[in-house]
Write an enzyme that holds these catalytic residues in place. Structure first.
Site, PDB file in Angstrom:
ATOM      1  N   TYR A  51       0.623  -1.359  -0.165  1.00 25.88           N
ATOM      2  CA  TYR A  51      -0.052  -0.002  -0.548  1.00 25.88           C
ATOM      3  C   TYR A  51       1.054   1.158  -0.307  1.00 25.88           C
ATOM      4  O   TYR A  51       1.587   1.341   0.722  1.00 25.88           O
ATOM      5  CB  TYR A  51      -1.375  -0.305   1.094  1.00 25.88           C
ATOM      6  CG  TYR A  51      -2.050   1.179   1.138  1.00 25.88           C
ATOM      7  CD1 TYR A  51      -3.303   1.450   0.370  1.00 25.88           C
ATOM      8  CD2 TYR A  51      -1.262   2.587   2.053  1.00 25.88           C
ATOM      9  CE1 TYR A  51      -3.520   2.533   0.619  1.00 25.88           C
ATOM     10  CE2 TYR A  51      -2.372   3.353   1.917  1.00 25.88           C
ATOM     11  CZ  TYR A  51      -3.014   3.901   0.979  1.00 25.88           C
ATOM     12  OH  TYR A  51      -3.612   4.674   1.559  1.00 25.88           O
TER      13      TYR A  51
ATOM     14  N   TRP B  54       1.609   5.418  -1.818  1.00 23.93           N
ATOM     15  CA  TRP B  54       0.957   6.714  -2.246  1.00 23.93           C
ATOM     16  C   TRP B  54       1.740   6.806  -4.046  1.00 23.93           C
ATOM     17  O   TRP B  54       1.769   6.924  -4.713  1.00 23.93           O
ATOM     18  CB  TRP B  54       0.770   8.372  -1.893  1.00 23.93           C
ATOM     19  CG  TRP B  54      -0.512   7.814  -1.552  1.00 23.93           C
ATOM     20  CD1 TRP B  54      -1.346   7.501  -1.078  1.00 23.93           C
ATOM     21  CD2 TRP B  54      -1.356   9.650  -2.654  1.00 23.93           C
ATOM     22  NE1 TRP B  54      -3.067   8.069  -0.902  1.00 23.93           N
ATOM     23  CE2 TRP B  54      -2.742   9.384  -1.402  1.00 23.93           C
ATOM     24  CE3 TRP B  54      -1.068  10.787  -3.047  1.00 23.93           C
ATOM     25  CZ2 TRP B  54      -4.208  10.096  -1.192  1.00 23.93           C
ATOM     26  CZ3 TRP B  54      -2.071  10.917  -3.569  1.00 23.93           C
ATOM     27  CH2 TRP B  54      -3.137  11.206  -2.865  1.00 23.93           C
TER      28      TRP B  54
HETATM   29  N1  LIG Z   1      -0.901  18.555   2.181  1.00 24.78           N
HETATM   30  C1  LIG Z   1      -1.382  17.495   2.371  1.00 24.78           C
HETATM   31  N2  LIG Z   1      -2.699  16.724   2.465  1.00 24.78           N
HETATM   32  C2  LIG Z   1      -3.290  15.529   2.239  1.00 24.78           C
HETATM   33  C3  LIG Z   1      -2.269  14.238   2.120  1.00 24.78           C
HETATM   34  C4  LIG Z   1      -0.748  15.229   2.769  1.00 24.78           C
HETATM   35  O1  LIG Z   1      -0.187  14.351   3.353  1.00 24.78           O
HETATM   36  N3  LIG Z   1      -0.558  15.923   2.793  1.00 24.78           N
HETATM   37  N4  LIG Z   1      -2.980  13.509   2.297  1.00 24.78           N
HETATM   38  C5  LIG Z   1      -4.184  13.279   0.794  1.00 24.78           C
HETATM   39  C6  LIG Z   1      -4.688  11.990   1.915  1.00 24.78           C
HETATM   40  S1  LIG Z   1      -3.939  10.513   1.211  1.00 24.78           S
HETATM   41  C7  LIG Z   1      -5.854  11.466   1.823  1.00 24.78           C
HETATM   42  S2  LIG Z   1      -6.417  10.612   2.535  1.00 24.78           S
HETATM   43  C8  LIG Z   1      -6.456  12.915   2.764  1.00 24.78           C
HETATM   44  C9  LIG Z   1      -7.234  12.882   4.367  1.00 24.78           C
HETATM   45  O2  LIG Z   1      -8.308  13.880   4.329  1.00 24.78           O
HETATM   46  P1  LIG Z   1      -8.576  13.967   5.500  1.00 24.78           P
HETATM   47  O3  LIG Z   1      -9.358  13.092   6.337  1.00 24.78           O
HETATM   48  O4  LIG Z   1      -9.763  15.404   5.251  1.00 24.78           O
HETATM   49  O5  LIG Z   1      -7.641  14.884   6.676  1.00 24.78           O
HETATM   50  P2  LIG Z   1      -7.152  14.669   8.000  1.00 24.78           P
HETATM   51  O6  LIG Z   1      -6.750  16.067   8.156  1.00 24.78           O
HETATM   52  O7  LIG Z   1      -6.500  13.621   8.611  1.00 24.78           O
HETATM   53  O8  LIG Z   1      -8.923  15.198   8.500  1.00 24.78           O
HETATM   54  C10 LIG Z   1      -9.294  16.159   8.238  1.00 24.78           C
HETATM   55  C11 LIG Z   1      -9.890  16.682  10.182  1.00 24.78           C
HETATM   56  O9  LIG Z   1     -10.514  16.358  10.846  1.00 24.78           O
HETATM   57  C12 LIG Z   1     -10.749  16.696  12.045  1.00 24.78           C
HETATM   58  N5  LIG Z   1     -11.195  15.422  12.606  1.00 24.78           N
HETATM   59  C13 LIG Z   1     -10.474  14.989  13.374  1.00 24.78           C
HETATM   60  N6  LIG Z   1     -11.097  14.042  14.136  1.00 24.78           N
HETATM   61  C14 LIG Z   1     -12.167  14.592  13.728  1.00 24.78           C
HETATM   62  C15 LIG Z   1     -13.799  13.663  14.528  1.00 24.78           C
HETATM   63  O10 LIG Z   1     -14.390  12.630  15.681  1.00 24.78           O
HETATM   64  N7  LIG Z   1     -14.897  14.973  14.267  1.00 24.78           N
HETATM   65  C16 LIG Z   1     -14.720  15.811  13.326  1.00 24.78           C
HETATM   66  N8  LIG Z   1     -15.964  16.223  13.177  1.00 24.78           N
HETATM   67  N9  LIG Z   1     -14.029  16.148  12.918  1.00 24.78           N
HETATM   68  C17 LIG Z   1     -12.115  15.317  12.948  1.00 24.78           C
HETATM   69  C18 LIG Z   1      -9.007  16.735  11.987  1.00 24.78           C
HETATM   70  O11 LIG Z   1      -9.538  18.276  12.837  1.00 24.78           O
HETATM   71  C19 LIG Z   1      -8.549  17.101  10.802  1.00 24.78           C
HETATM   72  O12 LIG Z   1      -8.046  18.117  10.860  1.00 24.78           O
HETATM   73  O13 LIG Z   1      -5.462  14.143   2.962  1.00 24.78           O
HETATM   74  C20 LIG Z   1      -5.300  14.804   1.497  1.00 24.78           C
HETATM   75  N10 LIG Z   1      -4.508  15.696   1.320  1.00 24.78           N
HETATM   76  N1  LIG Z   2      -2.014   8.771  12.678  1.00 23.11           N
HETATM   77  C1  LIG Z   2      -1.709   8.265  10.741  1.00 23.11           C
HETATM   78  N2  LIG Z   2      -1.639   7.721  10.159  1.00 23.11           N
HETATM   79  C2  LIG Z   2      -1.395   8.113   8.690  1.00 23.11           C
HETATM   80  C3  LIG Z   2      -2.893   8.734   8.501  1.00 23.11           C
HETATM   81  C4  LIG Z   2      -3.600   9.570   9.422  1.00 23.11           C
HETATM   82  O1  LIG Z   2      -3.949  10.557   8.952  1.00 23.11           O
HETATM   83  N3  LIG Z   2      -2.906  10.094  10.686  1.00 23.11           N
HETATM   84  N4  LIG Z   2      -3.204   8.691   7.147  1.00 23.11           N
HETATM   85  C5  LIG Z   2      -3.039   7.339   6.319  1.00 23.11           C
HETATM   86  C6  LIG Z   2      -3.129   8.313   4.966  1.00 23.11           C
HETATM   87  S1  LIG Z   2      -4.899   8.455   4.578  1.00 23.11           S
HETATM   88  C7  LIG Z   2      -2.034   7.299   3.977  1.00 23.11           C
HETATM   89  S2  LIG Z   2      -3.127   7.304   2.220  1.00 23.11           S
HETATM   90  C8  LIG Z   2      -1.241   6.274   4.457  1.00 23.11           C
HETATM   91  C9  LIG Z   2       0.634   6.743   3.230  1.00 23.11           C
HETATM   92  O2  LIG Z   2       1.087   6.145   3.254  1.00 23.11           O
HETATM   93  P1  LIG Z   2       1.619   6.029   1.920  1.00 23.11           P
HETATM   94  O3  LIG Z   2       1.407   6.102   1.216  1.00 23.11           O
HETATM   95  O4  LIG Z   2       2.644   4.935   2.326  1.00 23.11           O
HETATM   96  O5  LIG Z   2       3.071   6.936   2.241  1.00 23.11           O
HETATM   97  P2  LIG Z   2       3.961   8.179   2.024  1.00 23.11           P
HETATM   98  O6  LIG Z   2       4.822   8.405   2.766  1.00 23.11           O
HETATM   99  O7  LIG Z   2       3.420   8.854   0.818  1.00 23.11           O
HETATM  100  O8  LIG Z   2       4.550   6.825   1.337  1.00 23.11           O
HETATM  101  C10 LIG Z   2       5.469   6.802  -0.790  1.00 23.11           C
HETATM  102  C11 LIG Z   2       6.555   5.787  -0.618  1.00 23.11           C
HETATM  103  O9  LIG Z   2       6.842   5.878  -1.781  1.00 23.11           O
HETATM  104  C12 LIG Z   2       8.003   6.062  -2.596  1.00 23.11           C
HETATM  105  N5  LIG Z   2       7.900   6.442  -3.831  1.00 23.11           N
HETATM  106  C13 LIG Z   2       7.420   7.242  -4.599  1.00 23.11           C
HETATM  107  N6  LIG Z   2       7.678   7.364  -5.743  1.00 23.11           N
HETATM  108  C14 LIG Z   2       8.313   6.206  -5.951  1.00 23.11           C
HETATM  109  C15 LIG Z   2       8.748   5.734  -6.685  1.00 23.11           C
HETATM  110  O10 LIG Z   2       8.849   6.445  -7.914  1.00 23.11           O
HETATM  111  N7  LIG Z   2       9.019   4.500  -7.057  1.00 23.11           N
HETATM  112  C16 LIG Z   2       9.345   3.867  -6.137  1.00 23.11           C
HETATM  113  N8  LIG Z   2      10.060   2.779  -5.503  1.00 23.11           N
HETATM  114  N9  LIG Z   2       9.353   4.520  -4.408  1.00 23.11           N
HETATM  115  C17 LIG Z   2       8.649   5.498  -4.460  1.00 23.11           C
HETATM  116  C18 LIG Z   2       8.443   6.959  -1.311  1.00 23.11           C
HETATM  117  O11 LIG Z   2       9.690   6.989  -1.104  1.00 23.11           O
HETATM  118  C19 LIG Z   2       7.545   7.268  -0.510  1.00 23.11           C
HETATM  119  O12 LIG Z   2       8.452   6.463   0.309  1.00 23.11           O
HETATM  120  O13 LIG Z   2      -0.561   6.374   5.775  1.00 23.11           O
HETATM  121  C20 LIG Z   2      -1.810   6.570   6.536  1.00 23.11           C
HETATM  122  N10 LIG Z   2      -1.567   7.067   7.641  1.00 23.11           N
HETATM  123 MO   LIG Z   3      -5.006   8.911   2.503  1.00 21.83          MO
END
Ligand SMILES: Nc1nc2c(c(=O)[nH]1)N[C@H]1C(S)=C(S)[C@@H](COP(=O)(O)OP(=O)(O)OC[C@H]3O[C@@H](n4cnc5c(=O)[nH]c(N)nc54)[C@H](O)[C@@H]3O)O[C@H]1N2
Ligand SMILES: Nc1nc2c(c(=O)[nH]1)N[C@H]1C(S)=C(S)[C@@H](COP(=O)(O)OP(=O)(O)OC[C@H]3O[C@@H](n4cnc5c(=O)[nH]c(N)nc54)[C@H](O)[C@@H]3O)O[C@H]1N2
Ligand SMILES: [Mo]
Length: 765
Positions: free
Chosen positions: A107, A109
């Site tokens: 899993y 990104w």
């Molecule tokens: N800059 C940036 N943007 C991203 C990403 C990133 O790594 N960096 N990751 C991307 C990815 S993979 C995903 S899945 C999305 C996720 O997008 P979201 O799920 O929307 O993002 P989060 O920051 O996890 O949560 C949003 C807000 O929910 C609020 N929250 C937490 N718990 C609760 C609760 O119990 N109730 C309520 N009402 N609110 C709560 C928190 O204050 C938090 O700031 O973001 C994407 N966008």
């Molecule tokens: N506590 C907490 N934990 C969370 C979350 C949260 O809100 N709170 N959010 C969750 C969510 S929504 C998500 S989506 C996950 C994200 O978790 P991940 O998607 O596992 O996080 P990334 O750091 O984006 O990891 C991507 C990896 O791919 C590597 N990569 C980039 N390009 C390439 C390439 O071309 N080739 C190869 N081989 N590698 C490459 C990068 O160096 C990096 O290490 O985290 C989850 N974990």
């Molecule tokens: Mo995510």
């Protein structure tokens, strides 16, 4: 001269400067370029943290069976040697245990660019050698992925694709009730790349147009684009209780749309009996909900009264369901919208994930572009994505998933490419234990991430800046030719070349390559795009012309959609693919699963940890997505580094809470619970509840023993989060559910180990 562009999940860029010193300029067409991009080049050119050569873990060479996997040194070897070792190991495990013993859920990104997408290349290769145990669903929204097909008859992707478009909200919605807010922070990102960022623009348009906006979240900053938005500072994990009380008010005042419920939903009577308390002796009144969610009962009543009068869009962020019983707020929010009878109309209804990434609700045409064929996986076994530690710790043990009774497979080899479990998983100390179990771990990555440091065979990949590719995204207004901006660093190879070398050794090179060079693959992909465009009624330029232009804009790209518009217009012809053909408020199939943690209708169930059952000195930990990077990616880059406090990840703390602990802006604190402890830097903010602390996910995991105790010294919240499924239905991760304590860090600051590479013995000559 050719226009040289490139793209990332956070935006698209023009390449300028010299080949040995490139610069990236924001796309001039992007109304709100992401700040994350300013950290990209420095991270990609970080010569200390880029993996220069294939590397083999010392203990693995000595046959330690994984014992030292969490902290070891590496020996650099040639590509020949590394490819031989990886291929021999794959072949050995397949011979001895079968393909099911290979876990390649992998899993993560990875990077933008259709061809060099790491997982696509990995799966294409593994499917040719007999398959692998896979992972289902995502860390983003697993609870929704399993629940939505039952309650609305759509997959989560379908639900996202059909979300009511932003312009309709800006025009028609008079009250936007946003659980978890809608944030420009998360809207910086689009999986696969984006040529524009427009979420904050739409939010502001709506506000200017008179839409009242209510941000229901523990953080005011979750709606920072609209300073005039009202803020209901709900206690985390309790949204379901608030939604039930709003539903109760609608029902008891006769403000619900009984005709809509009758025509478009099934199971209302069971839910009604629960709301009124007929079924459990507990009316879900505002007086009941108020002490649960810490929102005054009067505020609940007045919000319900406004909802009854207005044209309402109810939205939930994805984060709402990354919590214990995360299915419930989603189901309850949808039910509440159904009671208002405004689903299927322009700008109202129920939205999921507006702002969680940039494409949700984007008013652009949806085009199904082609991708690299991955073949077929003949291994049927899989795990729910977030059950990785359970799987490694407990082979053969039973678990439930979406109504099935399943058992964890016995995994001998783990292959990860393009993801970082030591970023994304919860309770990393537990994962560290589990991680010593497999016989072999192979990782492709470009940087010494926590996961690369915990692999036996490390194969260094290029970054997108070092290769040509195509950014193709299904609802992006443009297609972008990604040109190589610089030469590969050290001995890095494209993932395609890495798997090509393994394919040769395992006798599947012809099937893998199909006789195409990378350039020929890009031509092939583009020809596929041309075919799709033709069906869509427009023509794309020839490949060479596209490469020169760098970018093609989709013609007639504007398009708006209404979620469930067809169904509401004609519920007979356009039945939903649910058990009743309607929205299921009570679901017979889920009820029949007899799960205590996911009953047959939306239900308030207290989370495993929450402030309603906490000691006075405990805080709720929110671990949101970082503003300065994408997960762990670019944490070593300039933007993320500039945000650190004494090199530690900053956390948000209310000034009153900080004062109680003798903490001030810029201090370092220790955050801890029974699962782990980490350091972080204090940033004071009035925009967070005093009983909460927010520490973004993504600081590179740096566990150490300090004064005899385990301490993550960088600020990674996943040493504190809980490794448990949201429920026996979805098994989704619950990263937003955790209690912690804090104290000022008095000791000397332990130096970070993750800002340098692991110990490496240089390549044999
Ligand atoms: N800059 C940036 N943007 C991203 C990403 C990133 O790594 N960096 N990751 C991307 C990815 S993979 C995903 S899945 C999305 C996720 O997008 P979201 O799920 O929307 O993002 P989060 O920051 O996890 O949560 C949003 C807000 O929910 C609020 N929250 C937490 N718990 C609760 C609760 O119990 N109730 C309520 N009402 N609110 C709560 C928190 O204050 C938090 O700031 O973001 C994407 N966008
Ligand atoms: N506590 C907490 N934990 C969370 C979350 C949260 O809100 N709170 N959010 C969750 C969510 S929504 C998500 S989506 C996950 C994200 O978790 P991940 O998607 O596992 O996080 P990334 O750091 O984006 O990891 C991507 C990896 O791919 C590597 N990569 C980039 N390009 C390439 C390439 O071309 N080739 C190869 N081989 N590698 C490459 C990068 O160096 C990096 O290490 O985290 C989850 N974990
Ligand atoms: Mo995510």
């Amino acid at each position: 001269m050719a226009n040289r562009l490139t793209a990332a999940h956070w935006g698209s860029y023009t390449i300028a400067g010299r080949p040995d010193d490139p610069e990236l300029q924001n796309d001039p067409n992007d109304p709100a370029p992401s700040r994350i991009g300013r950290g990209w080049l420095s991270a990609a050119r970080d010569s200390r943290l880029r993996i220069r050569n294939p590397s083999i873990r010392k203990g693995w060479l000595d046959g330690d069976k994984g014992a030292a996997r969490n902290d070891d040194s590496f020996v650099e070897v040639s590509w020949e040697k590394a490819s031989d070792l990886a291929a021999e190991e794959l072949a050995r495990v397949i011979r001895a245990h079968g393909n099911g013993a290979i876990f390649a859920g992998s899993y993560g990104w990875a990077s933008a660019g259709r061809f060099h997408h790491a997982q696509s290349q990995l799966r294409r290769f593994l499917n040719l050698i007999g398959g692998y145990t896979a992972a289902r669903d995502t860390y983003s929204h697993a609870a929704a992925e399993v629940l939505l097909p039952h309650i609305v008859g759509m997959t989560n992707s379908e639900y996202q694709e059909r979300m009511t478009s932003w312009p309709l909200i800006a025009e028609h919605c008079s009250l936007l009730v946003a659980f978890g807010g809608i944030s420009g922070r998360t809207a910086q990102i689009a999986s696969g790349g984006t040529s524009a960022h427009e979420v904050e623009h739409w939010l502001k348009r709506a506000a200017e147009n008179g839409t009242a906006i209510v941000n229901i979240s523990p953080q005011r900053g979750d709606m920072s684009a609209v300073p005039s938005a009202e803020w209901l500072a709900i206690r985390p994990g309790t949204d379901t209780a608030l939604m039930l009380a709003l539903a109760f008010e609608l029902l008891t005042n006769g403000w619900h749309d009984a005709a809509f419920l009758d025509r478009y939903t099934s199971g209302w009577p069971q839910f009604e009996a629960y709301l009124t308390g007929t079924s459990d002796n507990q009316p879900k009144s505002p007086n009941w909900a108020s002490p649960i969610c810490d929102v005054p009962a009067d505020a609940i009543r007045s919000l319900a009264a406004r909802m009854a009068r207005e044209r309402v869009m109810i939205t939930a962020t994805w984060g709402l369901q990354r919590s214990d019983h995360g299915e419930q707020p989603l189901w309850a929010g949808l039910t509440l919208a159904a009671m208002l009878g405004q689903i299927g109309k322009p700008g109202t209804g129920f939205g999921f994930g507006y702002g969680s990434t940039t494409p949700v609700g984007r008013p652009k045409r949806f085009i199904r572009w082609p991708s690299v064929p991955q073949g077929r996986n003949t291994v049927a076994d899989f795990i729910p994505v977030a059950r990785i530690a359970d799987m490694l710790l407990s082979p053969g043990e039973p678990y439930t998933y979406d109504g099935e009774a399943r058992r964890y497979p016995d995994i001998r080899l783990v292959y990860w490419a393009g993801g970082n479990p030591f970023h994304h998983h919860q309770d990393l100390n537990r994962l560290s234990d589990a991680w010593t179990r497999p016989e072999t771990v192979i990782v492709n990555d470009h940087s010494w991430t926590a996961t690369a440091r915990r692999a036996d065979i490390v194969l260094p990949s290029t970054t997108p800046l070092e290769r040509d590719d195509i950014m193709i995204n299904r609802r992006d207004p443009a297609l972008i030719y990604m040109s190589r901006a610089m030469a590969p660093l050290g001995g890095a190879r494209d993932d395609h070349a890495i798997f090509g070398a393994l394919a040769e050794r395992m006798g599947v090179a012809d099937a893998f390559h199909k006789n195409r060079s990378v350039d020929e693959w890009l031509h092939w992909l583009w020809a596929g795009c041309q075919g799709v465009a033709q069906v869509e009624g427009f023509a794309l330029p020839e490949f060479e012309r596209f490469r020169e232009m760098g970018r093609v804009d989709i013609p007639d790209q504007d398009e708006v959609r209404i979620q469930m518009g067809d169904f509401v217009a004609d519920p007979q012809t356009n039945r939903l693919r649910t058990e009743s053909g309607k929205i299921t408020i009570f679901n017979e199939r889920i009820a029949a699963m007899a799960l205590a943690d996911c009953p047959g209708h939306p239900t308030w169930i207290a989370p495993t940890e929450w402030l309603g059952a906490a000691q006075p000195d405990q805080l709720h930990l929110i671990s949101p997505q970082p503003d300065t990077r994408l997960h762990g990616q670019l944490d070593n880059g300039a933007v993320s580094q500039a945000s650190k406090i004494s090199g530690r990840e900053p956390c948000l703390l209310h000034p009153d809470t900080a004062a109680r602990h003798g903490l001030g802006e810029g201090d370092v604190l220790r955050i801890f619970n029974e699962r782990g402890a980490c350091l972080a830097g204090v940033r004071l903010s009035e925009s967070i509840r005093p009983d909460c602390i927010a520490l973004a996910t993504g600081a590179w995991y740096d566990p150490q023993i300090v004064d005899g105790a385990a301490l993550e010294v960088h600020g990674n919240p996943n040493v504190l989060t809980i490794d448990k499924g949201a429920s026996g239905l979805s098994q989704g991760n619950i990263s937003h559910t955790a209690l912690v304590r804090i104290e000022k860090w008095q000791g000397p600051l332990p130096p970070l180990r993750v800002s340098g590479p692991p110990a490496i013995v240089p390549a044999e000559s």
